[in-house]
Design an enzyme around this catalytic site. Sequence first.
Site, short mmCIF file in Angstrom:
data_model
loop_
_atom_site.label_atom_id
_atom_site.label_comp_id
_atom_site.label_asym_id
_atom_site.label_seq_id
_atom_site.Cartn_x
_atom_site.Cartn_y
_atom_site.Cartn_z
N ASN A 7 0.96 -1.05 0.01
CA ASN A 7 -0.06 -0.02 0.08
C ASN A 7 0.91 1.07 0.19
OD1 ASN A 7 -1.77 2.11 0.34
ND2 ASN A 7 -2.97 1.05 2.03
N ARG A 93 -2.53 -1.96 -3.58
CA ARG A 93 -3.86 -1.09 -3.29
C ARG A 93 -3.86 0.08 -4.27
NH1 ARG A 93 -5.25 3.59 0.36
NH2 ARG A 93 -7.46 3.60 0.55
N HIS A 182 -13.64 2.71 -0.32
CA HIS A 182 -13.45 1.51 0.48
C HIS A 182 -14.37 0.26 -0.03
CE1 HIS A 182 -13.82 4.78 4.09
NE2 HIS A 182 -12.58 4.60 3.80
N ARG A 243 -13.10 15.25 7.27
CA ARG A 243 -13.86 15.65 6.23
C ARG A 243 -15.47 15.84 6.66
NH1 ARG A 243 -11.89 10.24 3.83
NH2 ARG A 243 -10.06 10.90 2.86
N GLU A 386 -8.33 -5.60 4.63
CA GLU A 386 -8.45 -5.31 3.47
C GLU A 386 -7.04 -5.81 2.85
OE1 GLU A 386 -9.74 -0.87 2.45
OE2 GLU A 386 -9.37 -0.97 4.64
#
Length: 405
Positions: A7, A93, A182, A243, A386
């Site tokens: 990643n 990823r 996601h 956010r 993940e």
Amino acid sequence: MKVLVLNSGSSSIKFQLFEGTGWQVIASGAVSRIGEAEGEVEYTWQVPDGPMQTGRQGIAIPSHQDGIDHIIAGLRAAGVLADLAELAAIGHRVVHGGERFHRPTLVDDAVVEAIREMSALAPLHNPANLDGILVARRLFPQVPSVAVFDTAFHQTMPRTAYRYAIPEYLYTRYRVRRYGFHGTSHHYVGERAAALLGLAFDQCNLITLHLGNGASATAIGAGRSIDTSMGMTPLEGLVMGTRCGDIDPAILFYLADQLGLNEPALDDLLNRQSGLLGLCGVNDMREIQRRAADGDDAAELAIGITAQRIKKYIGAYYAELGRVDAIVFTGGIGENDANIRRRSCAGLENLGIRLDEGANQSSARGERTISAADSRVRVLVIPTNEELAIARQALAAVAAAGGDS
């Protein structure tokens, strides 16, 4: 056979090495502060039948190539990767695959160029993800690289879910639409939920809630994503750490007029100064819960807004699906915060959603049911993984291609 998952960020590379039959993590870690005067390499590894070991090294890491060199050298020194021939695949990823990529994809030159083209849609992520891919292909050309896209799972959404009500040329020429993110997490916990329910995934209707510093909700109908809360970017939807989530877009015009904010300032305001941080001054939900328990009104407001937004999405997705087999909480907050789970489900009893408060408050970890015995809709907590999902999908992609790189 082993699978390495990378990643790659702009200044870091996280990694996990899986043993490919039992999917045991035999090494993990991160290279951080790439390009700075002093970087850092961290490892956790375990040789067969041996104890878990850790290590940390401070060293200059000028580039991603140097970072991956350090990772491989460390894995070899630890005895968990004696030869690169042991690697069946390297899974990468990649945040944005646009409309082109619906599934994990074996990387070739055309895929590299497509990921580079998608960088306009994810300028902070795709270039860094691509750096890791390019370095891995250059250093290990004999090992297949597989790109696993955060957006891929959501490519099954119907047009009514992914199109915005704006002129069509903005979609056809500039690709303005809902993509969702996601996806690897939502797919993984959805499949795990189906297993816990004793159903085939393509028979399941689920609402999955990935709640962490980034947060999103997804409606899964018959095993396919039919709607999701994040939009063209990860800014839309639920309240997140920094956010804002859903907001009236005209507020941007108002702030530009009243405060003289330009585009970079507005981007920074909504992406890095808002959400939980903007509401109460911190973005760690554990600290916010502590402050709320001590009577901090701003912290209580942040929790209330977060739970109310989650509840709205549960209701909306219930209406879209018509029948819901389970609601799934995952992510750091979803897995560990009983108060957020309770408040997000409170008042939904008429929809057949009832928690078992003892199960919800339990300190148990791992996959578990927290709904009451008479709840028509199961409520589950499923830790996401993940990296494991990327490893499995990478190996499957290589197998489907006959092992060709």
